[in-house]
Design an enzyme around this catalytic site. Sequence first.
Site, PDB file in Angstrom:
ATOM      1  N   GLU A  65     -29.560 -12.507 -33.530  1.00 57.16           N
ATOM      2  CA  GLU A  65     -30.675 -12.521 -32.576  1.00 57.16           C
ATOM      3  C   GLU A  65     -30.189 -12.549 -31.133  1.00 57.16           C
ATOM      4  O   GLU A  65     -29.003 -12.758 -30.848  1.00 57.16           O
ATOM      5  CB  GLU A  65     -31.574 -13.731 -32.883  1.00 57.16           C
ATOM      6  N   TYR A  69     -35.525 -10.495 -27.429  1.00 54.88           N
ATOM      7  CA  TYR A  69     -35.708 -10.337 -28.874  1.00 54.88           C
ATOM      8  C   TYR A  69     -35.389  -8.952 -29.453  1.00 54.88           C
ATOM      9  O   TYR A  69     -34.716  -8.864 -30.477  1.00 54.88           O
ATOM     10  CB  TYR A  69     -37.134 -10.747 -29.285  1.00 54.88           C
ATOM     11  N   CYS A  74     -31.475  -6.977 -37.533  1.00 52.36           N
ATOM     12  CA  CYS A  74     -31.639  -7.573 -38.859  1.00 52.36           C
ATOM     13  C   CYS A  74     -30.335  -7.494 -39.653  1.00 52.36           C
ATOM     14  O   CYS A  74     -29.458  -6.679 -39.363  1.00 52.36           O
ATOM     15  CB  CYS A  74     -32.712  -6.813 -39.641  1.00 52.36           C
ATOM     16  N   GLU A  76     -29.918  -6.329 -42.643  1.00 51.84           N
ATOM     17  CA  GLU A  76     -29.765  -5.055 -43.351  1.00 51.84           C
ATOM     18  C   GLU A  76     -29.120  -4.005 -42.456  1.00 51.84           C
ATOM     19  O   GLU A  76     -28.207  -3.285 -42.864  1.00 51.84           O
ATOM     20  CB  GLU A  76     -31.133  -4.527 -43.826  1.00 51.84           C
ATOM     21  N   CYS A 118     -35.832  -1.451 -40.787  1.00 51.09           N
ATOM     22  CA  CYS A 118     -34.697  -1.385 -41.728  1.00 51.09           C
ATOM     23  C   CYS A 118     -34.997  -0.398 -42.859  1.00 51.09           C
ATOM     24  O   CYS A 118     -34.097   0.305 -43.328  1.00 51.09           O
ATOM     25  CB  CYS A 118     -34.367  -2.762 -42.281  1.00 51.09           C
TER      26      CYS A 118
HETATM   27 ZN   LIG Z   1     -35.156  -5.318 -40.507  1.00 51.18          ZN
END
Ligand SMILES: [Zn+2]
Length: 162
Positions: A65, A69, A74, A76, A118
């Site tokens: 993170e 933001y 993520c 993945e 993702c």
């Molecule tokens: Zn994601």
Amino acid sequence: MKKTQLSTTLTHYNADGSELSELDRRLVERAKKITQTSYAVYSHFHVGAALLLENGEIVCGSNQENAAYPAGTCAERTAIFYANSSRPDVAPVAIAVAAWREEDQEFLDNPISPCGVCRQVLVETEKRYGRPIRVLLYGRNGIFEVETASALLPLRFDSDAL
Ligand SMILES: [Zn+2]
């Protein structure tokens, strides 16, 4: 008028992985383990992803993170982009995802599924390598399997439209 039904099939497995192959069990364990490297100081939601490559290698990533933001990413995509940049000639064939909340200090009861961004990246990766990517989603109540990432993103936008 005509209606079309779009459906996705989930296979449910026991959470202990006893119904999975040895390799899939290892993949899920690696996804769980890599959650420990998550940088989740804002969401306190720790996610890990383990990507199985066609050569048997496993590449992992966790969510990272940022105070701005959208700059974060993520688990993945961390795993996929790391694999794509370090092993560009080796197709990913499966991904496992696991997550826990800091307040609970244990993995989620029910599996979480990759976010829309993702999913878009997973689908592009399938297309890039011409191989489906199986998706394994871990929860303490069970593990879900989806045969292809594309099945998680029906009516998707892809390069065919460009
Ligand atoms: Zn994601």
